[in-house]
Design a protein around this motif. Structure first.
Motif, PDB file in Angstrom:
ATOM      1  N   GLU A   1      13.628  33.405  32.264  1.00 35.37           N
ATOM      2  CA  GLU A   1      13.805  34.305  33.401  1.00 35.37           C
ATOM      3  C   GLU A   1      15.032  33.958  34.235  1.00 35.37           C
ATOM      4  O   GLU A   1      15.418  34.715  35.119  1.00 35.37           O
ATOM      5  CB  GLU A   1      12.562  34.242  34.300  1.00 35.37           C
ATOM      6  N   ARG A   2      15.634  32.808  33.956  1.00 33.42           N
ATOM      7  CA  ARG A   2      16.789  32.367  34.740  1.00 33.42           C
ATOM      8  C   ARG A   2      18.022  33.150  34.306  1.00 33.42           C
ATOM      9  O   ARG A   2      18.339  33.201  33.115  1.00 33.42           O
ATOM     10  CB  ARG A   2      17.035  30.870  34.534  1.00 33.42           C
ATOM     11  N   VAL A   3      18.731  33.745  35.266  1.00 34.09           N
ATOM     12  CA  VAL A   3      19.875  34.579  34.927  1.00 34.09           C
ATOM     13  C   VAL A   3      21.194  33.810  34.961  1.00 34.09           C
ATOM     14  O   VAL A   3      22.191  34.258  34.401  1.00 34.09           O
ATOM     15  CB  VAL A   3      19.979  35.794  35.884  1.00 34.09           C
TER      16      VAL A   3
ATOM     17  N   VAL B   1      45.429  53.885  51.384  1.00 35.80           N
ATOM     18  CA  VAL B   1      46.010  54.272  50.095  1.00 35.80           C
ATOM     19  C   VAL B   1      45.837  53.142  49.075  1.00 35.80           C
ATOM     20  O   VAL B   1      45.442  53.373  47.926  1.00 35.80           O
ATOM     21  CB  VAL B   1      47.507  54.614  50.264  1.00 35.80           C
ATOM     22  N   ILE B   2      46.129  51.937  49.514  1.00 36.16           N
ATOM     23  CA  ILE B   2      45.988  50.782  48.607  1.00 36.16           C
ATOM     24  C   ILE B   2      44.531  50.595  48.207  1.00 36.16           C
ATOM     25  O   ILE B   2      44.215  50.343  47.037  1.00 36.16           O
ATOM     26  CB  ILE B   2      46.539  49.508  49.286  1.00 36.16           C
ATOM     27  N   ALA B   3      43.628  50.737  49.154  1.00 38.23           N
ATOM     28  CA  ALA B   3      42.197  50.593  48.849  1.00 38.23           C
ATOM     29  C   ALA B   3      41.757  51.613  47.811  1.00 38.23           C
ATOM     30  O   ALA B   3      40.989  51.298  46.890  1.00 38.23           O
ATOM     31  CB  ALA B   3      41.376  50.739  50.124  1.00 38.23           C
ATOM     32  N   GLN B   4      42.258  52.837  47.931  1.00 40.57           N
ATOM     33  CA  GLN B   4      41.899  53.879  46.969  1.00 40.57           C
ATOM     34  C   GLN B   4      42.520  53.626  45.597  1.00 40.57           C
ATOM     35  O   GLN B   4      41.948  54.006  44.576  1.00 40.57           O
ATOM     36  CB  GLN B   4      42.345  55.247  47.510  1.00 40.57           C
ATOM     37  N   ARG B   5      43.671  52.976  45.582  1.00 40.53           N
ATOM     38  CA  ARG B   5      44.322  52.680  44.295  1.00 40.53           C
ATOM     39  C   ARG B   5      43.662  51.494  43.594  1.00 40.53           C
ATOM     40  O   ARG B   5      43.795  51.348  42.378  1.00 40.53           O
ATOM     41  CB  ARG B   5      45.805  52.377  44.521  1.00 40.53           C
ATOM     42  N   CYS B   6      42.996  50.638  44.351  1.00 41.17           N
ATOM     43  CA  CYS B   6      42.335  49.466  43.763  1.00 41.17           C
ATOM     44  C   CYS B   6      40.856  49.771  43.563  1.00 41.17           C
ATOM     45  O   CYS B   6      40.010  49.397  44.380  1.00 41.17           O
ATOM     46  CB  CYS B   6      42.517  48.239  44.662  1.00 41.17           C
ATOM     47  N   SER B   7      40.549  50.460  42.492  1.00 41.25           N
ATOM     48  CA  SER B   7      39.173  50.891  42.254  1.00 41.25           C
ATOM     49  C   SER B   7      38.434  49.986  41.280  1.00 41.25           C
ATOM     50  O   SER B   7      37.394  50.345  40.751  1.00 41.25           O
ATOM     51  CB  SER B   7      39.175  52.320  41.700  1.00 41.25           C
ATOM     52  N   PHE B   8      38.974  48.807  41.027  1.00 41.58           N
ATOM     53  CA  PHE B   8      38.402  47.921  40.019  1.00 41.58           C
ATOM     54  C   PHE B   8      37.273  47.064  40.581  1.00 41.58           C
ATOM     55  O   PHE B   8      37.331  46.596  41.709  1.00 41.58           O
ATOM     56  CB  PHE B   8      39.505  47.000  39.469  1.00 41.58           C
ATOM     57  N   LYS B   9      36.245  46.886  39.781  1.00 45.09           N
ATOM     58  CA  LYS B   9      35.147  45.997  40.121  1.00 45.09           C
ATOM     59  C   LYS B   9      34.850  45.122  38.915  1.00 45.09           C
ATOM     60  O   LYS B   9      34.744  45.618  37.782  1.00 45.09           O
ATOM     61  CB  LYS B   9      33.897  46.800  40.505  1.00 45.09           C
ATOM     62  N   ILE B  10      34.728  43.820  39.128  1.00 48.37           N
ATOM     63  CA  ILE B  10      34.485  42.895  38.029  1.00 48.37           C
ATOM     64  C   ILE B  10      33.094  43.117  37.461  1.00 48.37           C
ATOM     65  O   ILE B  10      32.106  43.141  38.197  1.00 48.37           O
ATOM     66  CB  ILE B  10      34.632  41.428  38.490  1.00 48.37           C
ATOM     67  N   SER B  11      33.022  43.284  36.155  1.00 45.31           N
ATOM     68  CA  SER B  11      31.730  43.443  35.490  1.00 45.31           C
ATOM     69  C   SER B  11      31.164  42.078  35.135  1.00 45.31           C
ATOM     70  O   SER B  11      31.900  41.143  34.794  1.00 45.31           O
ATOM     71  CB  SER B  11      31.891  44.283  34.211  1.00 45.31           C
ATOM     72  N   ALA B  12      29.859  41.978  35.216  1.00 47.42           N
ATOM     73  CA  ALA B  12      29.200  40.719  34.866  1.00 47.42           C
ATOM     74  C   ALA B  12      29.306  40.476  33.364  1.00 47.42           C
ATOM     75  O   ALA B  12      29.124  41.392  32.561  1.00 47.42           O
ATOM     76  CB  ALA B  12      27.732  40.760  35.285  1.00 47.42           C
ATOM     77  N   ILE B  13      29.640  39.270  32.986  1.00 49.63           N
ATOM     78  CA  ILE B  13      29.729  38.905  31.576  1.00 49.63           C
ATOM     79  C   ILE B  13      28.943  37.628  31.344  1.00 49.63           C
ATOM     80  O   ILE B  13      28.705  36.852  32.268  1.00 49.63           O
ATOM     81  CB  ILE B  13      31.193  38.703  31.124  1.00 49.63           C
ATOM     82  N   ASP B  14      28.537  37.431  30.128  1.00 44.27           N
ATOM     83  CA  ASP B  14      27.842  36.196  29.783  1.00 44.27           C
ATOM     84  C   ASP B  14      28.818  35.035  29.843  1.00 44.27           C
ATOM     85  O   ASP B  14      30.028  35.215  29.668  1.00 44.27           O
ATOM     86  CB  ASP B  14      27.244  36.293  28.376  1.00 44.27           C
TER      87      ASP B  14
END
Length: 386
Positions: free
Chosen positions: A358-360, A220-233
């Motif tokens: 080309e370096r990220v 249940v907790i896993a399903q409630r935590c649906s957030f994923k960090i987005s890559a930012i500059d």
């Protein structure tokens, strides 16, 4: 996950995420000071979404930057109230604030504190129970279950993980002794049980077969935590430039002036006539213009200026600074700004190993400061750019 040792032993997934069936759960274990001055106990906080993640970051910053106890970062209860939205909270097991009171036999105080936590987190609060074979777990589990049913708070089964498999317990125990300067023969020392390993879903279900809902709630907790960090500059603080200049102009000015000085002290002294000096300087100026173009295009002008600033501050204040290591030594701009002390052209060093379109990832200068005074440099950077 910063300072997080309190982890789920297992999570089951009915809808696996695309990342090899592993769903990321962003969370942290933090010490909460709540009821008695000078006392603090750990709780676990998990981000449900972006707002929960931002609040989690604020709590971590509060613990590490604003607390008086630098050895044990902690968050006051009133600050937790302020930044509690969109986070799931686990009570922390026997070592948590409620568990600590139960260990002391303060059942009424534990109820009061649990009510306070419930008023803050509502249906996002879970009472955490653990079974590693510890006496404190046996002493508190019955009370935890009674409180959960009394206040209609869901239970969740967790397992503190310190090593991956059960047969690693002995090796881990030795490492603890090395870390704490203790001996295996001592009984009054920090140690874990052989149950502090990463348990599978089936092992957790077997361990909590009398409380299946406590294991079900991990899903249940896993399903409630649906957030994923987005890559930012990268987010860099601004560099304060002279009037009428932006960071690009400032970098151009400082780099050109610095290269002029470097040429006089390291290159021109090898030649007696103007023409050989001009010819020797030409590849340096060409390389400088090329590097400045790449740095400006990639938005790292301020980064070079800030690094050069605190290195020069350290040198001006008598704090020993190394000549610079790694791929950063291949930059003429870094050499001109006195970030590094190696002539890249003389030694045939490549700028592209350090920075190219080309370096990220962000460029990384390897710099050594005197260990006795490096804190002064950190404080300078925090005060000026924090």
């Amino acid at each position: 996950v910063p300072d997080s040792s309190n982890m789920f032993g297992a999570l089951e997934f009915s809808n696996p995420a695309p990342t090899n069936g592993v769903q990321p759960i962003i969370g942290c274990e933090l010490n909460i000071s709540s009821y008695d001055e000078g006392l603090y106990n750990p709780m676990v906080f998990l981000a449900k979404d972006d707002l929960g993640y931002r609040n989690l970051l604020k709590l971590i910053s509060q613990a590490y930057l604003k607390g008086e106890d630098t050895h044990t970062p902690q968050v006051p209860f009133n600050v937790l109230e302020k930044y509690s939205k969109n986070m799931i909270a686990l009570t922390g097991g026997p070592a948590g604030p409620v568990g600590h009171l139960l260990q002391q036999g303060s059942r009424e105080k534990a109820k009061i504190l649990l009510k306070q936590q419930l008023s803050i987190f509502g249906d996002r609060l879970y009472i955490e129970i653990q079974r590693h074979g510890l006496l404190v777990e046996n002493q508190t589990e019955e009370a935890f279950i009674e409180l959960a049913y009394a206040f209609n708070i869901p239970l969740v089964a967790t397992n503190e993980v310190f090593f991956s498999t059960k047969d690693m317990h002995e090796a881990h125990d030795v490492l603890i002794c090395i870390s704490d300067s203790t001996y295996l023969s001592q009984t009054d020392r920090r140690q874990m049980t052989s149950e502090h390993y990463f348990k599978s879903a089936s092992e957790m279900r077997s361990l909590f077969k009398d409380l299946p809902e406590a294991v079900d709630n991990t899903l249940v907790i896993a399903q409630r935590c649906s957030f994923k960090i987005s890559a930012i500059d990268p987010i860099l603080p601004p560099y304060k430039c002279d009037a009428g200049r932006n960071e690009q102009d400032e970098l151009q000015s400082q780099a050109k002036a610095g290269l002029e000085e470097r040429l006089v002290t390291h290159v021109f002294n090898l030649y007696s006539d103007a023409t050989p000096r001009k010819n020797a300087a030409k590849p340096y100026w060409q390389r400088l213009e090329y590097e400045l173009g790449v740095i400006t295009k990639m938005g790292f002008s301020g980064y070079f200026l800030i690094v050069a600033d605190f290195i020069q501050w350290a040198k001006d204040n008598g704090i020993p600074v190394g000549p610079g290591r790694g791929s950063g030594a291949g930059s003429v701009v870094a050499w001109a700004l006195k970030i590094t002390d190696l002539d890249p052209l003389k030694w045939g060093l490549l700028f592209e190993r350090f920075l190219n379109p080309e370096r990220v990832s962000m460029p990384d200068f390897d710099i050594d400061f005197c260990q006795d005074r490096r804190d002064e440099v950190i404080r300078y950077v925090q005060k000026k750019y924090g």
